[in-house]
Each structure stands twice: as C-alpha cells, then as structure tokens.
Design an enzyme around this catalytic site. Structure first.
Site, PDB file in Angstrom:
ATOM      1  CB  SER A   9      -0.880   0.010   1.249  1.00  0.00           C
ATOM      2  OG  SER A   9      -1.341   1.324   1.468  1.00  0.00           O
ATOM      3  CG  HIS A  34      -3.828  -1.651  -1.524  1.00  0.00           C
ATOM      4  ND1 HIS A  34      -4.951  -2.389  -1.866  1.00  0.00           N
ATOM      5  CD2 HIS A  34      -4.200  -0.878  -0.477  1.00  0.00           C
ATOM      6  CE1 HIS A  34      -5.942  -2.074  -1.060  1.00  0.00           C
ATOM      7  NE2 HIS A  34      -5.518  -1.147  -0.204  1.00  0.00           N
ATOM      8  CG  ASP A  36      -5.030   2.317   0.939  1.00  0.00           C
ATOM      9  OD1 ASP A  36      -6.003   1.560   0.837  1.00  0.00           O
ATOM     10  OD2 ASP A  36      -3.924   1.965   1.395  1.00  0.00           O
ATOM     11  CG  MET A  38      -8.145   7.013   2.776  1.00  0.00           C
ATOM     12  SD  MET A  38      -7.247   6.914   4.317  1.00  0.00           S
ATOM     13  CE  MET A  38      -6.511   5.281   4.168  1.00  0.00           C
ATOM     14  CG  HIS A  72      -9.193   0.127  -0.270  1.00  0.00           C
ATOM     15  ND1 HIS A  72      -8.576  -0.149   0.933  1.00  0.00           N
ATOM     16  CD2 HIS A  72     -10.522   0.184   0.000  1.00  0.00           C
ATOM     17  CE1 HIS A  72      -9.487  -0.249   1.882  1.00  0.00           C
ATOM     18  NE2 HIS A  72     -10.680  -0.038   1.355  1.00  0.00           N
ATOM     19  CG  MET A  74     -11.316   3.279   2.286  1.00  0.00           C
ATOM     20  SD  MET A  74      -9.726   3.184   3.148  1.00  0.00           S
ATOM     21  CE  MET A  74      -8.609   3.227   1.747  1.00  0.00           C
ATOM     22  CG  MET A 143     -11.542  -3.117   5.377  1.00  0.00           C
ATOM     23  SD  MET A 143     -10.095  -2.642   4.425  1.00  0.00           S
ATOM     24  CE  MET A 143      -9.155  -1.703   5.627  1.00  0.00           C
ATOM     25  CG  ASP A 185      -6.115  -2.980   3.296  1.00  0.00           C
ATOM     26  OD1 ASP A 185      -5.024  -2.747   3.839  1.00  0.00           O
ATOM     27  OD2 ASP A 185      -6.741  -2.133   2.627  1.00  0.00           O
TER      28      ASP A 185
HETATM   29  C1  DX5 Z   1      -6.229   1.355   5.729  1.00  0.00           C
HETATM   30  C2  DX5 Z   1      -5.728   1.067   4.322  1.00  0.00           C
HETATM   31  C3  DX5 Z   1      -4.625   0.094   4.248  1.00  0.00           C
HETATM   32  C4  DX5 Z   1      -3.347   0.505   4.930  1.00  0.00           C
HETATM   33  C5  DX5 Z   1      -2.619  -0.720   5.350  1.00  0.00           C
HETATM   34  O1  DX5 Z   1      -7.395   2.070   5.642  1.00  0.00           O
HETATM   35  O2  DX5 Z   1      -6.809   0.572   3.550  1.00  0.00           O
HETATM   36  O3  DX5 Z   1      -4.382  -0.285   2.903  1.00  0.00           O
HETATM   37  O4  DX5 Z   1      -2.505   1.290   4.132  1.00  0.00           O
HETATM   38  O5  DX5 Z   1      -1.489  -0.348   6.056  1.00  0.00           O
HETATM   39  P1  DX5 Z   1      -0.766  -1.351   7.078  1.00  0.00           P
HETATM   40  O6  DX5 Z   1      -0.304  -2.516   6.269  1.00  0.00           O
HETATM   41  O7  DX5 Z   1       0.343  -0.524   7.617  1.00  0.00           O
HETATM   42  O8  DX5 Z   1      -1.784  -1.738   8.112  1.00  0.00           O
HETATM   43 ZN    ZN Z   2      -6.396  -0.345   1.562  1.00  0.00          ZN
END
Ligand code: DX5
Ligand code: ZN
Length: 237
Positions: A9, A34, A36, A38, A72, A74, A143, A185
């Site tokens: 990620s 990956h 992310d 947000m 991903h 969010m 998750m 994840d």
């Molecule tokens: C959290 C993200 C993850 C995050 C994982 O909301 O969706 O992808 O980056 O990070 P680690 O592996 O550090 O938990």
């Molecule tokens: Zn993620």
C-alpha cells in the site's frame, strides 16, 4: 509455485517520490500496487485521487508489462469517481458496500468502465451482501483494521471472516469455475502473514510492513523476501 500475491500500500510510501517507490517495490517482487483513496468523509483521512493514479501508471511496470493498480476507494459517493479512476489506469476498483446506495449498480458501473470489481468488508460488516452479487465480484477485500490509517494492529476476528469468505468463494468456484481473489488489508506483518494465509487469504496488502522497512539501499527486497518466506511455510494456494 506460489500463487500468493503481495500488494504494497503506497499509503506508507514516501509521497515526495512516489514514482520511484512504486518502481522499487515492483522491482523487489511486489505483485499489485495497492492505492488507498480516502476522502475525509467516509473515513477520517485524506489521500490521493485519479490524478496521482494517472501519474503513477507509467511507473507501475513489472517485468516489462503493466502491473495491477489495485484501487481501494474509501469515499462517498462512489459512482461519481469510478470512471475517473478507470481512465486514470486503475485495474481493480474496490469499494465498501456502506458507501454505495446501489451496490449492484456500482459493480456494473466498474465493469462497464473496463475494470475488475472489488467489494470491501469492514471489521463489523457481515458478508451477506456478497452472496447476492458474486457473479459481479472479482475480488473480496476483508479489512483487518478499521479503514483510514496505515500502521494499525491486525484485528484477530478478521481470521474468522476470511475463513467464511474462503468457503463462499470456493463453493462459488465449484459451481461456476470462476475465480474470485480474497484479499486482506490492515496490520499484515511478517509475524502473522502465514496465519492469515491459512485462514484463506490469497492476496495481502502490506503498507508499513513493506515501506516502513526499506533495505539500506532504499529498496524493498528485504521486507518482501521475508513476507514471501513466511508464506512459503504455508504451501497450498
Ligand atoms: C487502511 C488502508 C490500508 C493501509 C494498510 O485504511 O486501507 O491499505 O494502508 O497499512 P498497514 O499494512 O500498515 O496496516
Ligand atoms: Zn487499503
């Protein structure tokens, strides 16, 4: 040969040199990138959008061919942003069912945009939505932390949900011959990745475990190698 996939990620990467970070993890053996997304609304954090995805697309090359960018989402609303990510070069677009009023419609929209679909389940979200839309799902993402931040601790209850998802996916494969990936994840580390694989995951997001443990030369062969060695003790998949 192992069919496990590791998806670093970029949330934990150095944002001042993201292109280089993406090239380095792929060179070190990562399978997916990956990504992310947000929005400070669905989750209490704000990251990157389609512009950054598009900028990274030419850097995400593995063995001479484009590597999978695993987006991903969010965010809410979901549908507004799906075509933008498809145009920006996303390969998989995953979203949380709570963030869409019409889950089936969003899945269709992602497919119509030319991408693979993913459905994401928060720690307290049951899997029942999945059973009604399996034909339109290419990846299930469990998750193992509450979404919003990297570097959180793995919630052990996720192991039970992974096993439940694995059973549904295997039964579906028996019936239809179609493969659905099972991704996990949050909080995946060298210390727990084997146990997570045994619970049924075949694709592993790892943020801080990879980008937080660079080699002396700034590469990532060390952390990726350790994750792979831990997976090799599991066998199977
Ligand atoms: C959290 C993200 C993850 C995050 C994982 O909301 O969706 O992808 O980056 O990070 P680690 O592996 O550090 O938990
Ligand atoms: Zn993620």
């Amino acid at each position: 040969m192992s069919h496990y996939r590791i998806a670093p990620s970029i949330l934990s990467a150095d944002f001042s040199r993201l292109g280089e970070e993406v090239r380095n993890v792929l060179l070190a053996g990562a399978d997916f990138i990956h990504f992310d997304v947000m929005d400070n609304h669905y989750v209490p954090n704000l990251t990157v959008g389609p512009l950054v995805c598009k900028a990274l697309r030419p850097h995400a090359i593995k063995d001479g061919v484009p590597a999978v960018i695993d987006v991903h989402l969010m965010v809410t609303p979901v549908d507004r942003i799906v075509p933008d990510f498809a145009e920006a070069g996303a390969d998989i677009i995953s979203f949380h069912p709570e963030a869409s009023y019409h889950v089936d419609r969003t899945l269709t929209l992602i497919r119509d945009s030319g991408c693979k679909t993913g459905l994401v389940f928060n720690p307290a979200t049951p899997l029942n939505v999945l059973e009604h839309v399996m034909d339109r799902v290419d990846l299930v993402l469990i998750m193992s932390v509450n979404p919003g931040f990297g570097g959180q601790s793995f919630i052990p209850e996720a192991l039970r949900k992974l096993a439940e998802a694995r059973a549904l996916i295997d039964a579906y494969h028996e019936r239809t011959g179609r493969t659905i990936l099972l991704e996990v994840d949050g909080g995946v580390k060298v210390e727990n990745i084997a146990e997570v694989a045994r619970a049924g995951a075949d694709t592993f997001v790892a943020g801080s475990a990879v980008f937080g443990a660079p080699d002396l030369d700034g590469g990532y062969r060390g952390p990726l190698g350790k994750l792979r060695s831990a997976l090799a003790t599991v066998g199977g998949r």
